[in-house]
Design a protein around this motif. Structure first.
Motif, mmCIF file in Angstrom:
data_model
loop_
_atom_site.group_PDB
_atom_site.id
_atom_site.type_symbol
_atom_site.label_atom_id
_atom_site.label_comp_id
_atom_site.label_asym_id
_atom_site.label_seq_id
_atom_site.Cartn_x
_atom_site.Cartn_y
_atom_site.Cartn_z
ATOM 1 N N GLU A 277 0.863 -1.092 -0.099
ATOM 2 C CA GLU A 277 0.043 0.108 -0.098
ATOM 3 C C GLU A 277 0.762 1.287 -0.070
ATOM 4 O OE1 GLU A 277 -3.694 -1.163 2.661
ATOM 5 O OE2 GLU A 277 -1.894 -1.959 3.690
ATOM 6 N N ILE A 278 0.721 2.195 -0.895
ATOM 7 C CA ILE A 278 1.662 3.138 -1.100
ATOM 8 C C ILE A 278 0.530 4.345 -0.940
ATOM 9 C CG2 ILE A 278 3.112 4.452 -2.675
ATOM 10 C CD1 ILE A 278 2.278 0.678 -3.474
ATOM 11 N N THR A 279 1.086 5.327 -0.239
ATOM 12 C CA THR A 279 0.164 6.482 0.086
ATOM 13 C C THR A 279 1.144 7.723 -0.296
ATOM 14 O OG1 THR A 279 -1.015 5.624 2.063
ATOM 15 C CG2 THR A 279 -0.967 7.969 1.757
ATOM 16 N N PHE A 280 0.569 8.559 -1.269
ATOM 17 C CA PHE A 280 1.334 9.765 -1.789
ATOM 18 C C PHE A 280 0.370 10.906 -1.130
ATOM 19 C CE2 PHE A 280 1.880 6.486 -4.908
ATOM 20 C CZ PHE A 280 3.238 6.380 -5.066
ATOM 21 N N THR A 281 1.198 11.921 -0.751
ATOM 22 C CA THR A 281 0.563 13.093 -0.168
ATOM 23 C C THR A 281 1.182 14.142 -1.055
ATOM 24 O OG1 THR A 281 0.730 12.168 1.953
ATOM 25 C CG2 THR A 281 0.275 14.592 1.886
ATOM 26 N N GLY A 282 0.184 15.027 -1.434
ATOM 27 C CA GLY A 282 0.634 16.273 -2.363
ATOM 28 C C GLY A 282 0.398 17.608 -1.563
ATOM 29 N N LYS A 283 0.430 18.633 -2.385
ATOM 30 C CA LYS A 283 0.206 19.876 -1.898
ATOM 31 C C LYS A 283 -1.100 20.553 -2.721
ATOM 32 C CE LYS A 283 5.127 20.278 -0.181
ATOM 33 N NZ LYS A 283 6.116 21.067 -0.777
ATOM 34 N N PRO A 284 -2.274 20.319 -2.502
ATOM 35 C CA PRO A 284 -3.198 21.148 -3.275
ATOM 36 C C PRO A 284 -3.322 22.610 -3.482
ATOM 37 C CG PRO A 284 -4.275 20.042 -1.080
ATOM 38 C CD PRO A 284 -2.724 19.897 -1.331
ATOM 39 N N LYS A 285 -3.745 23.318 -4.243
ATOM 40 C CA LYS A 285 -3.768 24.403 -4.480
ATOM 41 C C LYS A 285 -4.826 24.725 -5.620
ATOM 42 C CE LYS A 285 -0.584 28.687 -4.611
ATOM 43 N NZ LYS A 285 0.441 29.057 -4.715
ATOM 44 N N HIS A 286 -5.343 26.180 -5.475
ATOM 45 C CA HIS A 286 -6.214 26.366 -6.903
ATOM 46 C C HIS A 286 -5.510 26.428 -8.095
ATOM 47 C CE1 HIS A 286 -8.760 28.750 -9.465
ATOM 48 N NE2 HIS A 286 -9.612 28.742 -8.466
ATOM 49 N N THR A 287 -6.080 25.364 -9.013
ATOM 50 C CA THR A 287 -5.284 25.132 -10.243
ATOM 51 C C THR A 287 -5.103 26.585 -11.161
ATOM 52 O OG1 THR A 287 -7.594 24.793 -11.120
ATOM 53 C CG2 THR A 287 -6.514 22.884 -10.401
ATOM 54 N N GLY A 288 -5.909 27.710 -10.643
ATOM 55 C CA GLY A 288 -5.492 28.761 -11.585
ATOM 56 C C GLY A 288 -4.358 29.498 -10.799
ATOM 57 N N SER A 289 -3.672 29.062 -9.977
ATOM 58 C CA SER A 289 -2.551 29.732 -9.305
ATOM 59 C C SER A 289 -1.678 28.588 -8.834
ATOM 60 C CB SER A 289 -2.665 30.647 -8.283
ATOM 61 O OG SER A 289 -3.594 30.148 -7.242
ATOM 62 N N ALA A 290 -1.405 27.686 -9.407
ATOM 63 C CA ALA A 290 -1.033 26.266 -9.049
ATOM 64 C C ALA A 290 0.623 26.343 -9.167
ATOM 65 C CB ALA A 290 -1.551 25.051 -9.676
ATOM 66 N N ARG A 291 1.121 27.161 -10.024
ATOM 67 C CA ARG A 291 2.708 27.140 -10.382
ATOM 68 C C ARG A 291 3.077 28.322 -9.346
ATOM 69 N NH1 ARG A 291 5.319 28.327 -16.243
ATOM 70 N NH2 ARG A 291 7.425 28.246 -15.598
ATOM 71 N N PRO A 292 4.056 27.958 -8.730
ATOM 72 C CA PRO A 292 5.241 26.810 -9.023
ATOM 73 C C PRO A 292 4.935 25.723 -7.685
ATOM 74 C CG PRO A 292 6.326 28.416 -7.734
ATOM 75 C CD PRO A 292 4.782 28.970 -7.721
ATOM 76 N N ASP A 293 4.043 25.922 -6.909
ATOM 77 C CA ASP A 293 4.227 25.022 -5.729
ATOM 78 C C ASP A 293 3.119 23.968 -5.258
ATOM 79 O OD1 ASP A 293 2.627 27.137 -5.096
ATOM 80 O OD2 ASP A 293 3.536 27.644 -3.249
ATOM 81 N N MET A 294 2.412 24.010 -6.457
ATOM 82 C CA MET A 294 1.338 22.810 -6.135
ATOM 83 C C MET A 294 1.919 21.389 -6.320
ATOM 84 S SD MET A 294 -2.539 22.214 -7.905
ATOM 85 C CE MET A 294 -1.841 21.098 -9.198
ATOM 86 N N VAL A 295 1.609 20.527 -5.558
ATOM 87 C CA VAL A 295 2.076 18.803 -5.823
ATOM 88 C C VAL A 295 0.642 18.277 -5.746
ATOM 89 C CG1 VAL A 295 3.418 16.945 -4.987
ATOM 90 C CG2 VAL A 295 4.174 19.330 -4.549
ATOM 91 N N ASN A 296 0.430 17.485 -7.005
ATOM 92 C CA ASN A 296 -0.866 16.713 -7.267
ATOM 93 C C ASN A 296 -0.719 15.358 -6.933
ATOM 94 O OD1 ASN A 296 -3.075 15.564 -8.270
ATOM 95 N ND2 ASN A 296 -3.314 16.974 -9.872
#
Length: 446
Positions: free
Chosen positions: A259-278
């Motif tokens: 079982e592999i759990t990935f944790t991202g860093k959600p953010k509004h897609t309109g201002s996702a760059r540069p630090d959103m992690v999906n």
């Protein structure tokens, strides 16, 4: 590659046994002779009754520790308990966890011989529905396309074993195409019950003591979690849970669930760059980079694999479930290490986090069986007394016997005559089922 064969010669007692079974040519029984055995009609009747009982297990609940995972499994357990009582078995009971147990005492000639246990599982897989199974009997199957009512077609030209059944004018059983059939493993259940019924009807036939366990939740991987070892006196056992006639299985995969759990860093897609992690993207990347030539659909024989089984994902968290399979412990260690490395690499590439948890499901039973060779030798003798040469094929999966062997009770696997398990094109050969029942009768007399 197959296991080595052990020489065998028949003895005088076998001549008497042939007379008991009322056939002059037991060593070369053809399909018609198997279909004409005295217990074949009862075997078919049992099988048809059992597959109509809905016993689909629930992997999610089983993983949470619920055994049986579905209360409907108790319906068949209750039926089998009452039938075992009618056959004269002793100490018949169904445990709180839905294991049905019975004991058939030895006849005088075998009173000093140790007992063994026969096992089959009552649940069906939850990947394809097993509710409202409507079996169809195809007598004297001639090889024509089987057009099932729900748009499913079975073609002998696409199935070498079905083609063989056609050549032999076998009786074939299918579902109506709206469900699986349930030969996995109700064929095994019916074959064990048929052998027991044979001894009940023929008290003159000498046999050793036999214990029987019908288990829940084999399909969820939890079939032996609550097995009543306190009831079991036998030091070895046999599962009846295989496929084509002649198969004798003494080795299987080593199996882990990762079982592999990935944790991202959600953010509004309109201002996702540069630090959103999906996290969805992370999980997709991870699965895409698994070795594509080492998947279930690209491997066979002794080749192991990585099997993506489930994926739940949103932008913040994604969980992937893999089944890892390998015939060697060294190979399994490498597979787990690759999963660890790929998960870590994925986290670094995307700037998120990854956690991996490996859970052992079962081990290859080969090592355990090699420590008690007589268990397999007896089974080989039972095959040969039925006129069939054992074929040693690796199980590309596992059985309750895998777990039992791991617990110290060596337990090889016997064929049932079922084919195309876990699908709507599942079918069973009645002659092969009768052959399996004959082998069980032989086994009890060795």
């Amino acid at each position: 590659m197959r296991s080595s064969r052990i020489p065998y010669s028949f003895n005088k007692k076998f001549q008497d046994y042939k007379k008991i079974l009322k056939t002059d040519n037991l060593l070369s029984m053809n399909t018609n002779e198997l279909l004409s055995l005295e217990y074949t009609p009862s075997l078919l009747d049992r099988f048809l009754r059992y597959v109509k009982v809905w016993t689909e297990s629930d992997e999610t609940l089983a993983d949470q520790g619920k055994i049986p995972s579905a209360d409907r499994e108790r319906d068949l357990a209750d039926i089998l308990r009452e039938e075992l009582k009618k056959l004269g078995l002793q100490n018949v009971q169904t445990t709180a966890e839905c294991y049905t147990y019975g004991f058939l005492p030895a006849t005088p000639a075998f009173a000093d011989k140790p007992s063994f246990c026969l096992l089959a599982h009552i649940d069906t897989v939850d990947e394809v529905t097993g509710k409202d199974v409507k079996p169809i009997i195809w007598k004297n199957y001639d090889g024509k396309d089987m057009e099932l009512p729900y748009g499913i077609t079975l073609k002998a030209c696409e199935d070498k074993y079905l083609e063989l059944a056609a050549q032999e004018k076998d009786t074939v059983i299918t579902s109506d195409g709206s469900t699986l059939l349930g030969a996995d493993d109700k064929a095994g259940v019916a074959e064990i019950m048929t052998a027991l019924e044979y001894f009940s009807k023929h008290p003159e036939v000498e046999h050793r003591a036999i214990e029987v366990i019908f288990s829940p939740d084999e399909e969820t991987g939890h079939g032996m979690d609550k097995v009543p070892l306190n009831l079991l006196k036998s030091k070895y056992a046999y599962t009846v849970d295989g496929g084509h006639k002649g198969e004798l299985e003494t080795e299987c995969f080593n199996a882990y669930k990762s079982e592999i759990t990935f944790t991202g860093k959600p953010k509004h897609t309109g201002s996702a760059r540069p630090d959103m992690v999906n996290a969805v993207t992370m999980a997709s990347y991870f699965i895409h980079n698994l070795p594509q030539n080492q998947m279930p659909e690209t491997t066979d024989g002794y080749q192991g694999f990585f099997a993506p089984m489930a994926l739940e994902a949103d932008m913040e968290t994604a969980k992937a479930v893999l089944f890892l399979r390998d015939f060697t412990r060294e190979g399994m260690d490498k597979r787990k290490k690759l999963v660890d490395t790929l998960a870590e690499t994925t986290a670094l590439v995307f700037g998120g986090k990854a956690e991996v948890h490996h859970t052992r499901q079962y081990l290859n039973m080969k090592e355990g069986l090699e420590k008690s060779p007589f268990v397999t030798e007896n089974l080989m003798e039972a095959y040969k007394k039925a006129g069939i040469e054992p074929e040693f094929t690796p199980i590309r999966g596992g059985t309750d016997g895998s777990r039992l062997t791991e617990m110290g009770i060596p337990c090889p696997n016997i064929f049932t005559g079922g084919h195309n398990f876990h699908s709507r094109i599942e079918w069973a050969s009645l002659s092969q089922m009768a052959l399996a029942a004959t082998i069980l009768i032989n086994l009890c007399r060795i």
